[in-house]
Design an enzyme around this catalytic site. Structure first.
Site, PDB file in Angstrom:
ATOM      1  N   PHE A  12      47.029  -8.173  -3.894  1.00  0.00           N
ATOM      2  CA  PHE A  12      48.071  -7.507  -3.106  1.00  0.00           C
ATOM      3  C   PHE A  12      49.152  -6.904  -4.017  1.00  0.00           C
ATOM      4  O   PHE A  12      49.338  -5.683  -4.052  1.00  0.00           O
ATOM      5  CB  PHE A  12      48.643  -8.519  -2.103  1.00  0.00           C
ATOM      6  CG  PHE A  12      49.960  -8.160  -1.503  1.00  0.00           C
ATOM      7  CD1 PHE A  12      50.202  -6.889  -0.996  1.00  0.00           C
ATOM      8  CD2 PHE A  12      50.973  -9.113  -1.424  1.00  0.00           C
ATOM      9  CE1 PHE A  12      51.440  -6.561  -0.433  1.00  0.00           C
ATOM     10  CE2 PHE A  12      52.201  -8.797  -0.863  1.00  0.00           C
ATOM     11  CZ  PHE A  12      52.440  -7.523  -0.381  1.00  0.00           C
ATOM     12  N   ASP A  32      40.380  -8.479 -12.954  1.00  0.00           N
ATOM     13  CA  ASP A  32      40.334  -9.241 -11.703  1.00  0.00           C
ATOM     14  C   ASP A  32      38.900  -9.716 -11.494  1.00  0.00           C
ATOM     15  O   ASP A  32      37.957  -8.970 -11.750  1.00  0.00           O
ATOM     16  CB  ASP A  32      40.765  -8.351 -10.521  1.00  0.00           C
ATOM     17  CG  ASP A  32      41.309  -9.152  -9.356  1.00  0.00           C
ATOM     18  OD1 ASP A  32      42.464  -8.910  -8.954  1.00  0.00           O
ATOM     19  OD2 ASP A  32      40.587 -10.033  -8.841  1.00  0.00           O
ATOM     20  N   ASN A  33      38.729 -10.960 -11.056  1.00  0.00           N
ATOM     21  CA  ASN A  33      37.370 -11.436 -10.762  1.00  0.00           C
ATOM     22  C   ASN A  33      37.057 -11.370  -9.262  1.00  0.00           C
ATOM     23  O   ASN A  33      36.048 -11.887  -8.803  1.00  0.00           O
ATOM     24  CB  ASN A  33      37.168 -12.872 -11.275  1.00  0.00           C
ATOM     25  CG  ASN A  33      38.054 -13.868 -10.553  1.00  0.00           C
ATOM     26  OD1 ASN A  33      38.948 -13.472  -9.810  1.00  0.00           O
ATOM     27  ND2 ASN A  33      37.817 -15.145 -10.759  1.00  0.00           N
ATOM     28  N   THR A  36      40.296 -13.448  -4.865  1.00  0.00           N
ATOM     29  CA  THR A  36      41.001 -13.013  -3.640  1.00  0.00           C
ATOM     30  C   THR A  36      41.304 -11.509  -3.685  1.00  0.00           C
ATOM     31  O   THR A  36      41.606 -10.920  -2.652  1.00  0.00           O
ATOM     32  CB  THR A  36      42.345 -13.763  -3.421  1.00  0.00           C
ATOM     33  OG1 THR A  36      43.115 -13.672  -4.621  1.00  0.00           O
ATOM     34  CG2 THR A  36      42.129 -15.208  -3.057  1.00  0.00           C
ATOM     35  N   GLY A  37      41.261 -10.923  -4.853  1.00  0.00           N
ATOM     36  CA  GLY A  37      41.462  -9.472  -4.983  1.00  0.00           C
ATOM     37  C   GLY A  37      40.349  -8.718  -4.273  1.00  0.00           C
ATOM     38  O   GLY A  37      39.276  -9.272  -4.016  1.00  0.00           O
ATOM     39  N   TYR A 146      49.349 -24.981  -7.074  1.00  0.00           N
ATOM     40  CA  TYR A 146      50.054 -23.700  -7.240  1.00  0.00           C
ATOM     41  C   TYR A 146      51.441 -23.928  -7.851  1.00  0.00           C
ATOM     42  O   TYR A 146      51.788 -23.334  -8.862  1.00  0.00           O
ATOM     43  CB  TYR A 146      50.170 -23.016  -5.876  1.00  0.00           C
ATOM     44  CG  TYR A 146      50.704 -21.603  -5.922  1.00  0.00           C
ATOM     45  CD1 TYR A 146      49.928 -20.562  -6.409  1.00  0.00           C
ATOM     46  CD2 TYR A 146      51.991 -21.313  -5.468  1.00  0.00           C
ATOM     47  CE1 TYR A 146      50.424 -19.260  -6.447  1.00  0.00           C
ATOM     48  CE2 TYR A 146      52.483 -20.016  -5.497  1.00  0.00           C
ATOM     49  CZ  TYR A 146      51.697 -18.996  -5.984  1.00  0.00           C
ATOM     50  OH  TYR A 146      52.190 -17.706  -6.015  1.00  0.00           O
TER      51      TYR A 146
END
Ligand code: UDP
Length: 314
Positions: A12, A32-33, A36-37, A146
């Site tokens: 995002f 990016d893997n 979530t992307g 997190y």
């Protein structure tokens, strides 16, 4: 033209940042893997000659391959359901990933900007939250992968600065919303808008008296770029967010009205360790970056509702 690495660049915030950097004339490598992307977030950028997508995991990416002037380290699942789904992965992304990016920045004498978070403050006991506050964080709860992961990442940044003179910058991002949010990512604004557009029940967790302060993504990206462009002495941490504060009940009502939805509001269990109050003190951002948000919740929600209408039509 600067060579810039954006980790988590298909997510995002990452994808909004990549778009903006390309518009400013930089060359952007997006790592990016796609955990979530989403490829659709960077679809239009893939055709740009100043953009390269690297589909790799930050934990195993070969750091010596490329040269960079600046690194934005945004890689990490960020919505509570997404980061809790594989908590060990979330921790490793923050710890191993941040260490690797700090090594890469040191090697390149590049600036590195760490995407930290208001979760650093846990369930805060001071209000509004200033950067001096050390936080109230549960080290063994469901949010800890997190919260503690991001806290260690900040520690790494400042230890690299002290030991290796790495050019670090840390921002603490408060709740942000807007274009390229995933409709299923589980965060409150995306959930409420998608539910309202589909006339489904609006799911308030707890009694809805908990508060959050929401920043529209374009404002946040402005602040992030100002931070990167600031002098090396400006290391942060600096809070970035919009201090306009709302209860989740108010937010639900605003969205139902805006969408003219037939949805009814229902109350569900409050997730564990859910912070009760959150509002940034942004004095430092004003002083050091000359930044403060300009887009109201009303304006930002209008844009975000339009975005989700398009997403749902597809
Ligand atoms: N929340 C809610 N309904 C939802 C999703 C979230 O009431 O469908 C609440 C959540 O419990 C929290 C707030 O909204 O109090 C913000 O949640 P979000 O997941 O967006 O981000 P957080 O600030 O908790 O990381």
């Amino acid at each position: 033209m600067k060579n810039i690495l954006v980790t988590g660049g298909a997510g995002f915030l990452g994808s909004n940042l990549c778009e903006r950097l390309i518009r400013e004339g930089d060359f952007v490598y997006c790592l990016d893997n796609l955990y979530t992307g989403k490829l659709k977030n960077i679809e239009i950028l893939l055709e740009n000659k100043n953009f390269e997508f690297i589909n790799e995991d930050i934990r195993t990416f070969n750091i010596n391959k490329l040269k960079f002037d600046e690194i934005y380290n945004a890689a990490c699942p960020a919505s509570p359901p997404a980061y809790q789904k594989d908590a060990i992965y979330t921790l490793e992304t923050n710890i191993i990933g941040t260490k690797k990016m700090l090594e890469l920045a040191t090697l390149n004498n590049a600036k590195i900007l760490q995407f930290s978070t208001s979760e650093i403050y846990g369930n805060p006991l001071i209000y509004p939250q200033t950067e001096e506050y050390w936080g109230n964080v549960n080290p063994i709860g469901i949010r800890s992968c997190y919260d503690e992961g991001k806290r260690v990442a900040e520690t790494f940044c400042f230890d690299y600065k002290r030991q290796k003179n790495t050019r670090v910058k840390v921002i603490r991002i408060f709740n942000t919303y807007g274009k390229n949010m995933d409709k299923n990512d589980g965060r409150v604004i995306s959930n409420f808008i998608v539910q309202a557009l589909q006339n489904k029940d609006i799911t308030i967790y707890g009694d809805g008296t908990q508060t959050r302060s929401f920043c529209y993504v374009d404002d946040l990206i402005d602040g992030i770029i100002k931070m990167m462009n600031s002098d090396d002495e400006v290391t942060g941490p600096i809070n970035l967010g919009n201090p306009q504060e709302f209860t989740m009940k108010e937010l639900a009502e605003i969205i139902v009205n805006k969408v003219s939805s037939k949805s009814k509001i229902i109350f569900m269990d409050l997730p564990k360790d859910d912070p009760t109050k959150r509002k940034p003190d942004i004095s430092k951002a004003k002083e050091y970056l000359k930044w403060s948000p300009t887009i109201t919740l009303d304006q930002g929600l209008n844009k975000t509702i339009e975005y989700f209408k398009e997403v749902l039509e597809k």
